[in-house]
Design a protein around this motif. Structure first.
Motif, short mmCIF file in Angstrom:
data_model
loop_
_atom_site.label_atom_id
_atom_site.label_comp_id
_atom_site.label_asym_id
_atom_site.label_seq_id
_atom_site.Cartn_x
_atom_site.Cartn_y
_atom_site.Cartn_z
N VAL A 24 0.95 -1.36 -0.03
CA VAL A 24 -0.06 -0.02 -0.02
C VAL A 24 0.94 1.09 0.09
CG1 VAL A 24 -1.72 1.19 1.21
CG2 VAL A 24 -1.84 -1.21 1.40
N ASP A 25 0.54 2.15 -1.07
CA ASP A 25 1.28 3.54 -0.98
C ASP A 25 0.19 4.58 -0.47
OD1 ASP A 25 2.44 5.99 -1.61
OD2 ASP A 25 3.66 4.87 -3.23
N LYS A 28 0.58 8.09 -2.34
CA LYS A 28 -0.01 7.96 -3.78
C LYS A 28 -1.51 7.45 -3.71
CE LYS A 28 4.36 7.39 -6.19
NZ LYS A 28 5.03 6.50 -7.07
N THR A 30 -2.42 4.32 -3.45
CA THR A 30 -2.60 2.93 -4.37
C THR A 30 -2.27 1.95 -3.59
OG1 THR A 30 -0.19 3.05 -4.97
CG2 THR A 30 -1.65 4.41 -6.39
N ALA A 32 -1.46 -2.67 -4.77
CA ALA A 32 -1.16 -3.66 -5.64
C ALA A 32 -1.24 -4.96 -4.72
CB ALA A 32 0.09 -3.51 -6.47
N GLU A 84 -8.69 4.46 3.25
CA GLU A 84 -9.35 5.62 2.53
C GLU A 84 -10.25 6.70 3.48
OE1 GLU A 84 -10.46 3.52 -1.73
OE2 GLU A 84 -11.91 3.31 -0.18
N PHE A 91 -8.52 5.16 -2.42
CA PHE A 91 -7.14 4.41 -3.05
C PHE A 91 -7.34 3.62 -4.16
CE2 PHE A 91 -6.01 5.77 1.04
CZ PHE A 91 -4.56 5.27 1.11
N SER A 92 -6.55 3.73 -5.52
CA SER A 92 -6.97 2.61 -6.19
C SER A 92 -6.33 1.23 -6.17
CB SER A 92 -5.95 3.23 -7.78
OG SER A 92 -4.83 3.25 -7.59
N ARG A 93 -7.13 0.25 -6.57
CA ARG A 93 -6.65 -0.76 -6.13
C ARG A 93 -6.30 -1.87 -7.48
NH1 ARG A 93 -10.98 -1.68 -1.17
NH2 ARG A 93 -11.03 0.45 -0.61
N GLN A 94 -5.21 -2.58 -7.38
CA GLN A 94 -4.99 -3.34 -8.55
C GLN A 94 -4.73 -4.87 -8.20
OE1 GLN A 94 -1.11 -2.27 -10.33
NE2 GLN A 94 -1.41 -3.58 -12.07
#
Length: 155
Positions: A24-25, A28, A30, A32, A84, A91-94
């Motif tokens: 987790v960043d 940013k 984000t 992954a 969040e 947060f974008s999640r990938q």
């Protein structure tokens, strides 16, 4: 010799999910991860693990065998929901792929990355999930939940 043995099991370390983590960043916004992000796993802080281990080591009434405890049972998606909320932004999640994809990535990785991936694999697939937690054995030790851990870090 009459020696007992205790296997201390505490899940993963919450500390691997702090700011600066490869998962987790927080700056940013984000994340992954492998899998869907909905796989639940147990986590405990390093500090709580040390306190519980010391207490168990001094407790002559603990029976030989497994002694399991955990600060929280959480999924990556739930941890990101909490982050969040605390950070006040999404947060974008990938997803990096499935369990099979993770195993393939492990096979082609250097030893240190392979170890980190193995840690994630067992968190994701539930193979090392804990049961019969003994969190309440020492009521004076309050184990840290994920939300409290991140809130303290973000101040």
């Amino acid at each position: 010799m009459g020696l007992g043995h205790i296997h201390i099991l505490q899940g993963g370390f919450i500390d691997f999910m702090r700011p600066g983590s490869p998962l987790v960043d927080y700056d940013k916004g984000t994340a992954a991860f492998w899998g869907t992000g909905d796989e639940a796993f147990e986590v405990t802080t390093i500090e709580d693990t040390a306190r519980m281990t010391a207490r168990v080591a001094l407790d002559r009434d603990v029976k030989s065998g497994k002694f399991a405890f955990a600060g929280d049972r959480i999924s990556l998606n739930r941890s990101l929901d909490i982050a969040e909320n605390l950070c006040g932004r999404p947060f974008s999640r990938q997803s990096l792929g499935s369990e099979a994809d993770l195993c393939a990535a492990m096979d082609s990785s250097d030893p240190q990355t392979r170890l980190f991936y193995a840690y994630q694999l067992y968190m994701m697939n539930g193979q090392t999930a804990l049961d019969k937690l003994q969190n309440d054995r020492y009521p004076d030790i309050e184990l840290t939940r994920f939300e409290d851990f991140v809130q303290a870090l973000l101040g």
